[in-house]
Design an enzyme around this catalytic site. Structure first.
Site, PDB file in Angstrom:
ATOM      1  N   GLN A   1       0.763  -1.102  -0.054  1.00  0.00           N
ATOM      2  CA  GLN A   1      -0.068   0.069  -0.116  1.00  0.00           C
ATOM      3  C   GLN A   1       1.175   1.126  -0.058  1.00  0.00           C
ATOM      4  O   GLN A   1       1.797   1.069   0.654  1.00  0.00           O
ATOM      5  CB  GLN A   1      -0.730   0.025   1.244  1.00  0.00           C
ATOM      6  CG  GLN A   1      -1.810  -1.107   1.270  1.00  0.00           C
ATOM      7  CD  GLN A   1      -1.866  -1.708   2.865  1.00  0.00           C
ATOM      8  OE1 GLN A   1      -1.205  -1.268   3.495  1.00  0.00           O
ATOM      9  NE2 GLN A   1      -2.522  -2.829   2.962  1.00  0.00           N
ATOM     10  N   LEU A   2       0.427   2.269  -0.759  1.00  0.00           N
ATOM     11  CA  LEU A   2       1.446   3.415  -0.820  1.00  0.00           C
ATOM     12  C   LEU A   2       1.167   3.938   0.611  1.00  0.00           C
ATOM     13  O   LEU A   2       0.245   4.002   1.156  1.00  0.00           O
ATOM     14  CB  LEU A   2       0.442   4.601  -1.798  1.00  0.00           C
ATOM     15  CG  LEU A   2       1.148   6.094  -1.910  1.00  0.00           C
ATOM     16  CD1 LEU A   2       2.460   5.700  -2.472  1.00  0.00           C
ATOM     17  CD2 LEU A   2       0.196   6.762  -2.601  1.00  0.00           C
ATOM     18  N   HIS A   3       2.436   4.485   1.106  1.00  0.00           N
ATOM     19  CA  HIS A   3       2.535   4.906   2.470  1.00  0.00           C
ATOM     20  C   HIS A   3       3.616   5.709   2.484  1.00  0.00           C
ATOM     21  O   HIS A   3       4.614   5.556   1.958  1.00  0.00           O
ATOM     22  CB  HIS A   3       2.646   4.044   3.414  1.00  0.00           C
ATOM     23  CG  HIS A   3       4.002   2.945   3.357  1.00  0.00           C
ATOM     24  ND1 HIS A   3       3.744   1.990   2.378  1.00  0.00           N
ATOM     25  CD2 HIS A   3       5.120   2.879   3.915  1.00  0.00           C
ATOM     26  CE1 HIS A   3       5.002   1.371   2.582  1.00  0.00           C
ATOM     27  NE2 HIS A   3       5.860   1.694   3.447  1.00  0.00           N
ATOM     28  N   LEU A   4       3.634   6.764   3.399  1.00  0.00           N
ATOM     29  CA  LEU A   4       4.633   7.827   3.650  1.00  0.00           C
ATOM     30  C   LEU A   4       5.218   7.663   4.930  1.00  0.00           C
ATOM     31  O   LEU A   4       4.606   7.515   5.841  1.00  0.00           O
ATOM     32  CB  LEU A   4       4.186   9.225   3.328  1.00  0.00           C
ATOM     33  CG  LEU A   4       5.228  10.456   3.356  1.00  0.00           C
ATOM     34  CD1 LEU A   4       4.928  11.440   2.342  1.00  0.00           C
ATOM     35  CD2 LEU A   4       5.296  10.985   4.627  1.00  0.00           C
TER      36      LEU A   4
END
Length: 138
Positions: A106-109
């Site tokens: 999952q896209l995560h920062l």
């Protein structure tokens, strides 16, 4: 508040309320399950499903999402500082960024302090994932 579509995030909100640091209709910040520093949060989008930074196309919609993620992460960092009287003792600076090749789909920062003081920081790969070009910071 809108429900998050990520299985990881849905699980966090149902099973471990304590693992959620902050949430609104667009993003959720959760404590990293294997923190590599004293402060280590992940900021995930709730509504938009993007498997990883490599799935971002460069379209305006994708660039806007990344801009909003950085803005929200900066805001969260300011809240962390305010909650601690303007100082975060023993943690150094806060870094924001994505992994070039993430381990979580999952896209995560990442919102991570640069003290790298954690029992989860066990090998060179962990260190390199935040201290080399593998970590794409702001």
């Amino acid at each position: 508040m809108a429900a998050c579509k990520w299985r990881y995030v849905r699980g966090a909100s149902k099973k471990k309320k304590a693992s959620i640091y902050w949430q609104d209709d667009e993003f959720m910040a959760v404590y990293d399950a294997f923190p590599k520093a004293k402060i280590h949060l992940l900021l995930l989008p709730c509504q938009r499903i993007v498997d990883s930074p490599s799935c971002l196309t460069g379209a305006k919609e994708d660039l806007d999402l990344v801009d909003r993620m950085y803005s929200r992460a900066t805001w969260l960092t300011e809240r962390l500082l305010e909650a601690n009287g303007g100082r975060l003792e023993g943690v150094g600076k806060i870094k924001l960024g994505f992994h070039a090749v993430p381990s979580l789909r999952q896209l995560h920062l990442h919102i991570i302090s640069d003290d790298f003081d954690s029992p989860c920081l066990k090998n060179k790969k962990h260190w390199n994932s935040f201290t080399t070009d593998f970590f794409c910071g702001a």
